[in-house]
Enzyme design. Structure first.
Site, PDB file in Angstrom:
ATOM      1  N   VAL A  72     -15.268 -33.188 -22.667  1.00 29.87           N
ATOM      2  CA  VAL A  72     -14.749 -34.511 -22.297  1.00 29.87           C
ATOM      3  C   VAL A  72     -15.877 -35.530 -22.459  1.00 29.87           C
ATOM      4  CG1 VAL A  72     -13.835 -35.884 -20.386  1.00 29.87           C
ATOM      5  CG2 VAL A  72     -13.068 -33.515 -20.723  1.00 29.87           C
TER       6      VAL A  72
ATOM      7  N   VAL B  19     -14.656 -29.129 -12.027  1.00 27.17           N
ATOM      8  CA  VAL B  19     -15.776 -28.646 -12.854  1.00 27.17           C
ATOM      9  C   VAL B  19     -16.859 -27.956 -12.016  1.00 27.17           C
ATOM     10  CG1 VAL B  19     -15.412 -30.333 -14.692  1.00 27.17           C
ATOM     11  CG2 VAL B  19     -16.845 -30.950 -12.731  1.00 27.17           C
TER      12      VAL B  19
ATOM     13  N   HIS C 274       3.431   7.408  -4.119  1.00 25.48           N
ATOM     14  CA  HIS C 274       4.325   7.178  -5.240  1.00 25.48           C
ATOM     15  C   HIS C 274       5.689   6.739  -4.727  1.00 25.48           C
ATOM     16  CE1 HIS C 274       6.244   7.599  -9.123  1.00 25.48           C
ATOM     17  NE2 HIS C 274       7.255   8.200  -8.508  1.00 25.48           N
TER      18      HIS C 274
ATOM     19  N   GLY D 160     -11.753 -28.456 -16.675  1.00 24.98           N
ATOM     20  CA  GLY D 160     -12.335 -27.233 -16.109  1.00 24.98           C
ATOM     21  C   GLY D 160     -11.295 -26.132 -15.972  1.00 24.98           C
ATOM     22  N   ALA D 161     -11.446 -25.060 -16.786  1.00 22.11           N
ATOM     23  CA  ALA D 161     -10.552 -23.895 -16.660  1.00 22.11           C
ATOM     24  C   ALA D 161     -11.239 -22.830 -15.822  1.00 22.11           C
ATOM     25  CB  ALA D 161     -10.176 -23.350 -18.035  1.00 22.11           C
ATOM     26  N   GLY D 162     -11.758 -23.245 -14.662  1.00 23.14           N
ATOM     27  CA  GLY D 162     -12.330 -22.293 -13.709  1.00 23.14           C
ATOM     28  C   GLY D 162     -11.242 -21.881 -12.734  1.00 23.14           C
TER      29      GLY D 162
ATOM     30  N   GLY E  22     -25.089 -32.932  12.104  1.00 23.35           N
ATOM     31  CA  GLY E  22     -26.341 -32.306  12.528  1.00 23.35           C
ATOM     32  C   GLY E  22     -27.379 -32.380  11.432  1.00 23.35           C
TER      33      GLY E  22
HETATM   34  P1  FAD Z   1     -17.533 -25.031   3.951  1.00 24.95           P
HETATM   35  O1  FAD Z   1     -16.245 -24.347   4.104  1.00 24.95           O
HETATM   36  O2  FAD Z   1     -17.657 -26.062   2.882  1.00 24.95           O
HETATM   37  O3  FAD Z   1     -17.840 -25.684   5.368  1.00 24.95           O
HETATM   38  C1  FAD Z   1     -18.951 -26.471   5.590  1.00 24.95           C
HETATM   39  C2  FAD Z   1     -18.670 -27.396   6.748  1.00 24.95           C
HETATM   40  O4  FAD Z   1     -19.873 -28.026   7.137  1.00 24.95           O
HETATM   41  C3  FAD Z   1     -17.693 -28.528   6.409  1.00 24.95           C
HETATM   42  O5  FAD Z   1     -16.629 -28.512   7.319  1.00 24.95           O
HETATM   43  C4  FAD Z   1     -18.516 -29.804   6.561  1.00 24.95           C
HETATM   44  O6  FAD Z   1     -17.786 -30.868   7.127  1.00 24.95           O
HETATM   45  C5  FAD Z   1     -19.602 -29.362   7.517  1.00 24.95           C
HETATM   46  N1  FAD Z   1     -20.857 -30.117   7.390  1.00 24.95           N
HETATM   47  C6  FAD Z   1     -21.563 -30.354   6.261  1.00 24.95           C
HETATM   48  N2  FAD Z   1     -22.703 -31.019   6.565  1.00 24.95           N
HETATM   49  C7  FAD Z   1     -22.706 -31.176   7.915  1.00 24.95           C
HETATM   50  C8  FAD Z   1     -23.613 -31.767   8.822  1.00 24.95           C
HETATM   51  N3  FAD Z   1     -24.779 -32.320   8.407  1.00 24.95           N
HETATM   52  N4  FAD Z   1     -23.291 -31.792  10.136  1.00 24.95           N
HETATM   53  C9  FAD Z   1     -22.124 -31.224  10.570  1.00 24.95           C
HETATM   54  N5  FAD Z   1     -21.241 -30.660   9.760  1.00 24.95           N
HETATM   55  C10 FAD Z   1     -21.530 -30.621   8.446  1.00 24.95           C
HETATM   56  N6  FAD Z   1     -12.846 -19.033  -1.456  1.00 24.95           N
HETATM   57  C11 FAD Z   1     -12.296 -17.818  -1.318  1.00 24.95           C
HETATM   58  O7  FAD Z   1     -13.001 -16.871  -0.944  1.00 24.95           O
HETATM   59  N7  FAD Z   1     -10.969 -17.594  -1.564  1.00 24.95           N
HETATM   60  C12 FAD Z   1     -10.155 -18.596  -1.981  1.00 24.95           C
HETATM   61  O8  FAD Z   1      -8.964 -18.373  -2.202  1.00 24.95           O
HETATM   62  C13 FAD Z   1     -10.706 -19.882  -2.151  1.00 24.95           C
HETATM   63  N8  FAD Z   1      -9.925 -20.912  -2.555  1.00 24.95           N
HETATM   64  C14 FAD Z   1     -10.481 -22.156  -2.675  1.00 24.95           C
HETATM   65  C15 FAD Z   1      -9.654 -23.195  -3.109  1.00 24.95           C
HETATM   66  C16 FAD Z   1     -10.170 -24.466  -3.249  1.00 24.95           C
HETATM   67  C17 FAD Z   1      -9.273 -25.586  -3.712  1.00 24.95           C
HETATM   68  C18 FAD Z   1     -11.534 -24.723  -2.931  1.00 24.95           C
HETATM   69  C19 FAD Z   1     -12.104 -26.101  -3.041  1.00 24.95           C
HETATM   70  C20 FAD Z   1     -12.352 -23.692  -2.498  1.00 24.95           C
HETATM   71  C21 FAD Z   1     -11.839 -22.399  -2.376  1.00 24.95           C
HETATM   72  N9  FAD Z   1     -12.628 -21.324  -1.984  1.00 24.95           N
HETATM   73  C22 FAD Z   1     -12.077 -20.076  -1.861  1.00 24.95           C
HETATM   74  C23 FAD Z   1     -14.070 -21.489  -1.674  1.00 24.95           C
HETATM   75  C24 FAD Z   1     -14.273 -21.563  -0.147  1.00 24.95           C
HETATM   76  O9  FAD Z   1     -13.534 -22.625   0.367  1.00 24.95           O
HETATM   77  C25 FAD Z   1     -15.756 -21.722   0.166  1.00 24.95           C
HETATM   78  O10 FAD Z   1     -16.496 -20.699  -0.469  1.00 24.95           O
HETATM   79  C26 FAD Z   1     -15.997 -21.644   1.658  1.00 24.95           C
HETATM   80  O11 FAD Z   1     -15.262 -22.631   2.348  1.00 24.95           O
HETATM   81  C27 FAD Z   1     -17.480 -21.798   1.961  1.00 24.95           C
HETATM   82  O12 FAD Z   1     -17.691 -21.743   3.336  1.00 24.95           O
HETATM   83  P2  FAD Z   1     -18.936 -22.466   4.020  1.00 24.95           P
HETATM   84  O13 FAD Z   1     -18.804 -22.191   5.467  1.00 24.95           O
HETATM   85  O14 FAD Z   1     -20.174 -22.098   3.324  1.00 24.95           O
HETATM   86  O15 FAD Z   1     -18.735 -24.027   3.730  1.00 24.95           O
HETATM   87  P1  NAD Z   2     -15.784 -23.017 -11.591  1.00 30.98           P
HETATM   88  O1  NAD Z   2     -17.235 -22.962 -11.719  1.00 30.98           O
HETATM   89  O2  NAD Z   2     -14.998 -21.803 -11.273  1.00 30.98           O
HETATM   90  O3  NAD Z   2     -15.147 -23.609 -12.941  1.00 30.98           O
HETATM   91  C1  NAD Z   2     -15.500 -24.852 -13.455  1.00 30.98           C
HETATM   92  C2  NAD Z   2     -15.182 -24.850 -14.936  1.00 30.98           C
HETATM   93  O4  NAD Z   2     -15.351 -26.157 -15.408  1.00 30.98           O
HETATM   94  C3  NAD Z   2     -16.116 -23.949 -15.745  1.00 30.98           C
HETATM   95  O5  NAD Z   2     -15.349 -23.108 -16.562  1.00 30.98           O
HETATM   96  C4  NAD Z   2     -16.945 -24.936 -16.546  1.00 30.98           C
HETATM   97  O6  NAD Z   2     -17.306 -24.451 -17.818  1.00 30.98           O
HETATM   98  C5  NAD Z   2     -15.991 -26.105 -16.669  1.00 30.98           C
HETATM   99  N1  NAD Z   2     -16.657 -27.389 -16.878  1.00 30.98           N
HETATM  100  C6  NAD Z   2     -17.755 -27.859 -16.254  1.00 30.98           C
HETATM  101  N2  NAD Z   2     -18.039 -29.108 -16.682  1.00 30.98           N
HETATM  102  C7  NAD Z   2     -17.090 -29.430 -17.604  1.00 30.98           C
HETATM  103  C8  NAD Z   2     -16.827 -30.572 -18.392  1.00 30.98           C
HETATM  104  N3  NAD Z   2     -17.599 -31.663 -18.313  1.00 30.98           N
HETATM  105  N4  NAD Z   2     -15.768 -30.556 -19.239  1.00 30.98           N
HETATM  106  C9  NAD Z   2     -14.957 -29.458 -19.306  1.00 30.98           C
HETATM  107  N5  NAD Z   2     -15.158 -28.342 -18.571  1.00 30.98           N
HETATM  108  C10 NAD Z   2     -16.205 -28.323 -17.729  1.00 30.98           C
HETATM  109  O7  NAD Z   2     -15.495 -24.191 -10.545  1.00 30.98           O
HETATM  110  P2  NAD Z   2     -14.197 -24.635  -9.791  1.00 30.98           P
HETATM  111  O8  NAD Z   2     -12.961 -24.143 -10.467  1.00 30.98           O
HETATM  112  O9  NAD Z   2     -14.348 -26.090  -9.547  1.00 30.98           O
HETATM  113  O10 NAD Z   2     -14.331 -23.854  -8.434  1.00 30.98           O
HETATM  114  C11 NAD Z   2     -15.516 -23.985  -7.659  1.00 30.98           C
HETATM  115  C12 NAD Z   2     -15.772 -22.753  -6.864  1.00 30.98           C
HETATM  116  O11 NAD Z   2     -14.901 -22.701  -5.746  1.00 30.98           O
HETATM  117  C13 NAD Z   2     -15.496 -21.448  -7.610  1.00 30.98           C
HETATM  118  O12 NAD Z   2     -16.566 -21.082  -8.430  1.00 30.98           O
HETATM  119  C14 NAD Z   2     -15.297 -20.490  -6.496  1.00 30.98           C
HETATM  120  O13 NAD Z   2     -16.559 -20.056  -6.046  1.00 30.98           O
HETATM  121  C15 NAD Z   2     -14.632 -21.346  -5.428  1.00 30.98           C
HETATM  122  N6  NAD Z   2     -13.171 -21.112  -5.468  1.00 30.98           N
HETATM  123  C16 NAD Z   2     -12.731 -19.831  -5.254  1.00 30.98           C
HETATM  124  C17 NAD Z   2     -11.388 -19.572  -5.304  1.00 30.98           C
HETATM  125  C18 NAD Z   2     -10.917 -18.184  -5.089  1.00 30.98           C
HETATM  126  O14 NAD Z   2     -11.694 -17.371  -4.594  1.00 30.98           O
HETATM  127  N7  NAD Z   2      -9.686 -17.832  -5.442  1.00 30.98           N
HETATM  128  C19 NAD Z   2     -10.472 -20.582  -5.562  1.00 30.98           C
HETATM  129  C20 NAD Z   2     -10.956 -21.855  -5.782  1.00 30.98           C
HETATM  130  C21 NAD Z   2     -12.318 -22.107  -5.720  1.00 30.98           C
END
Ligand code: FAD
Ligand code: NAD
Length: 481
Positions: free
Chosen positions: A246, A278, A452, A189-191, A122
């Site tokens: 890096v 990252v 408790h 990336g230690a995020g 879309g």
């Molecule tokens: P998304 O989930 O990214 O969905 C967007 C959708 O839009 C996608 O399916 C895409 O295909 C579709 N789209 C994009 N452009 C178009 C277009 N032009 N037309 C039609 N469709 C389109 N968050 C948590 O809260 N807890 C967690 O434990 C957690 N774990 C995570 C682990 C990993 C490995 C990752 C990568 C992320 C994690 N997150 C977690 C973050 C979480 O996944 C996102 O914050 C969340 O999915 C965002 O929701 P959203 O609906 O904004 O976007």
């Molecule tokens: P992040 O922003 O949490 O961490 C990325 C890390 O990479 C940062 O600490 C940053 O300093 C480091 N970094 C960036 N560039 C670098 C480089 N060139 N060399 C070395 N280190 C570098 O991002 P993420 O871990 O990729 O996760 C993305 C987002 O997805 C999160 O911020 C979070 O919003 C969402 N997420 C949420 C969950 C959860 O809720 N449990 C789990 C996974 C992801």
């Protein structure tokens, strides 16, 4: 005749699919455009979270946690396990099955609620029109909408110093699908992603090195909690190198050589797989026609007000494409707020009470401000902490690492932040979220009855400690803040 809907949602992730379902529940005619094709070649709803994010990562975290418990922790209970092994392909099949069930579940909810799922891409045009390009081919259609909700989410950031390569240098999506445990795993990336996925593969036997550019570990986390957490991660064998920038990488044969520099100079790390974690960036390409009227902010996110309205009346944006934490629950609640407001309900979202969780073991969870933030704001505050080590339930469960910390306004007693590192922090933090949402004072937490024995008592004692009233720990000298 051109199709028309009261609400068209672009994106079917946690933001988009929740918006579509809630809109249908409220009686709106609604279409959700989602383009994702999953690894089985099927169109799938659920976005990043269900397909390649929250859910598959938690499935692997749970499997790997059970494995490491059986390997290292069962023996303290007197349980011995002979010939322990893990079948990675069975673990991955379980994870894929959960993803399939959940994404199909969203499709069933669409059907049950009468949401039209348009499979394809879309794009927002001028005048609240939406161009739809079907995934299966065929001509683009123009759809008329009274309201449009943009929810296109985010994708991993790529960096020139570590370009992705086949199965060797991967992003988070690739790291969820390893078919074997790499002997040496590097992570940039230690995020949150680096720590969660690093934990999965470390527990299963990989030697994990995480290169983090910043000198401070988890700067968004209260530093007392972050310091406690990194101690535990190090004990588990996660080698987190801070201040490691890096500069390049070379993927050759079955190995990746990473060049980085730190305070001691230029360094090299050789690994069998490299995960680049990252950060993530918003998906705005091919989403907005040049004359759509929707603007981006200086970070490339879609510019919205506190109710997620863009600069075009009737066009909203939610989730990872707008400001605020990139979390699934934040996307879902923004979805509900937007749809309810379209229905003229005065709903708003309390952005100050959104919990965050890192699902490692121990988990880290927090809500509100860190001590560093409160200190910088100049507010007078007081702090209370309590360790899991002093909890009977934590001891009984062999989960006695970590602590709970309260940060409280000195004069008003208002809770400003709660931070937890410890078992079940993801569940415990909700107590603080509920309290803060209701404007609780720390005295409210102090006077409530907690079951408790339970891990929740650690929350209770940390609240009591704010005023020097914790019972199950020797009195400590209190520092004036
Ligand atoms: P998304 O989930 O990214 O969905 C967007 C959708 O839009 C996608 O399916 C895409 O295909 C579709 N789209 C994009 N452009 C178009 C277009 N032009 N037309 C039609 N469709 C389109 N968050 C948590 O809260 N807890 C967690 O434990 C957690 N774990 C995570 C682990 C990993 C490995 C990752 C990568 C992320 C994690 N997150 C977690 C973050 C979480 O996944 C996102 O914050 C969340 O999915 C965002 O929701 P959203 O609906 O904004 O976007
Ligand atoms: P992040 O922003 O949490 O961490 C990325 C890390 O990479 C940062 O600490 C940053 O300093 C480091 N970094 C960036 N560039 C670098 C480089 N060139 N060399 C070395 N280190 C570098 O991002 P993420 O871990 O990729 O996760 C993305 C987002 O997805 C999160 O911020 C979070 O919003 C969402 N997420 C949420 C969950 C959860 O809720 N449990 C789990 C996974 C992801």
């Amino acid at each position: 005749m051109a199709k028309s809907f009261e609400i068209v949602v672009i994106g079917g992730g946690p933001g988009g699919y929740v918006a579509a379902i809630r809109a249908a529940q409220l009686g709106f005619s609604v279409a959700c455009i989602e383009k994702h094709i999953n690894k089985d070649g099927d169109a799938a709803l659920g976005g990043t979270c269900l397909n390649v994010g929250c859910i598959p990562s938690k499935a692997l975290l749970d499997s790997s946690h059970k494995y490491i418990e059986a390997k290292e922790s069962f023996k303290v209970h007197g349980i011995s396990v002979k010939d322990l092994s893990i079948d990675i392909s069975a673990m991955q099949d379980r994870k894929d099955g959960i993803v399939r069930n959940l994404t199909k579940g969203v499709a069933s909810l669409f059907k049950a609620n009468g949401v039209s799922w348009l499979k394809g891409a879309g794009k927002l045009l001028a005048g609240k029109q939406v161009e739809f390009v079907p995934a299966e081919g065929g001509d683009a259609e123009t759809i008329a909408a009274e309201n449009v909700i943009l929810a296109s989410g985010s994708v991993p950031v790529e960096i020139a110093s570590a370009p992705l390569k086949d199965n060797l240098v991967v992003d988070s999506t690739g790291a969820l699908d390893f078919t074997d445990v790499p002997k040496r795993l590097g992570i940039i990336g230690a995020g949150i992603i680096g720590l969660e996925l690093g934990s999965v593969w470390r527990r299963l036997g990989a030697e994990v090195t995480i290169l983090e550019a910043q000198e401070v570990f988890l700067p968004m986390v209260d530093q007392l909690v972050a310091k406690d957490a990194i101690k535990q991660y190090k004990k588990q064998g996660l080698d987190v190198k801070l201040g490691a920038r890096v500069t390049g990488s070379e993927a050759e044969g079955n190995e990746v050589t990473i060049a980085y520099s730190d305070n001691s100079g230029d360094q090299q790390l050789v690994v069998d797989k490299l995960i680049v974690a990252v950060g993530r960036r918003p998906v705005t390409e091919n989403l907005l026609a040049g004359d759509s009227g929707v603007n981006l902010d200086e970070r490339g996110l879609i510019f919205v007000n506190s109710y997620c309205r863009t600069d075009v009346p009737g066009v909203y944006a939610i989730g990872d494409i707008v400001r605020g934490p990139a979390l699934a629950h934040k996307a879902m609640e923004e979805a509900v707020m937007v749809v309810e407001r379209i229905a003229e309900q005065p709903v708003q979202l309390n952005y100050d009470a959104i919990p965050s969780v890192v699902y490692t073991h121990p988990e880290i969870a927090w809500v509100g401000q860190t001590e560093e933030q409160v200190k910088a704001s100049g507010e007078a505050y007081k702090v209370g902490t309590f360790p899991f080590a002093a909890s009977g339930r934590a001891m009984a469960a062999n989960e006695s690492v970590g602590l709970v910390k309260f940060i409280v306004h000195e004069e008003t007693d208002r809770v400003l932040g709660v931070h937890i590192v410890g078992a079940q922090a993801s569940e415990l933090i909700q107590q603080a979220v509920i309290g803060m949402e209701f404007g609780a004072s720390v005295e409210d937490f102090q006077l409530m009855v907690f079951a408790h024995p339970s891990l929740s008592e650690v929350v209770h004692e940390a609240a009591l400690d704010v005023d020097g009233k914790a019972v199950h720990i020797a009195k400590r000298k209190r520092k004036k803040k």
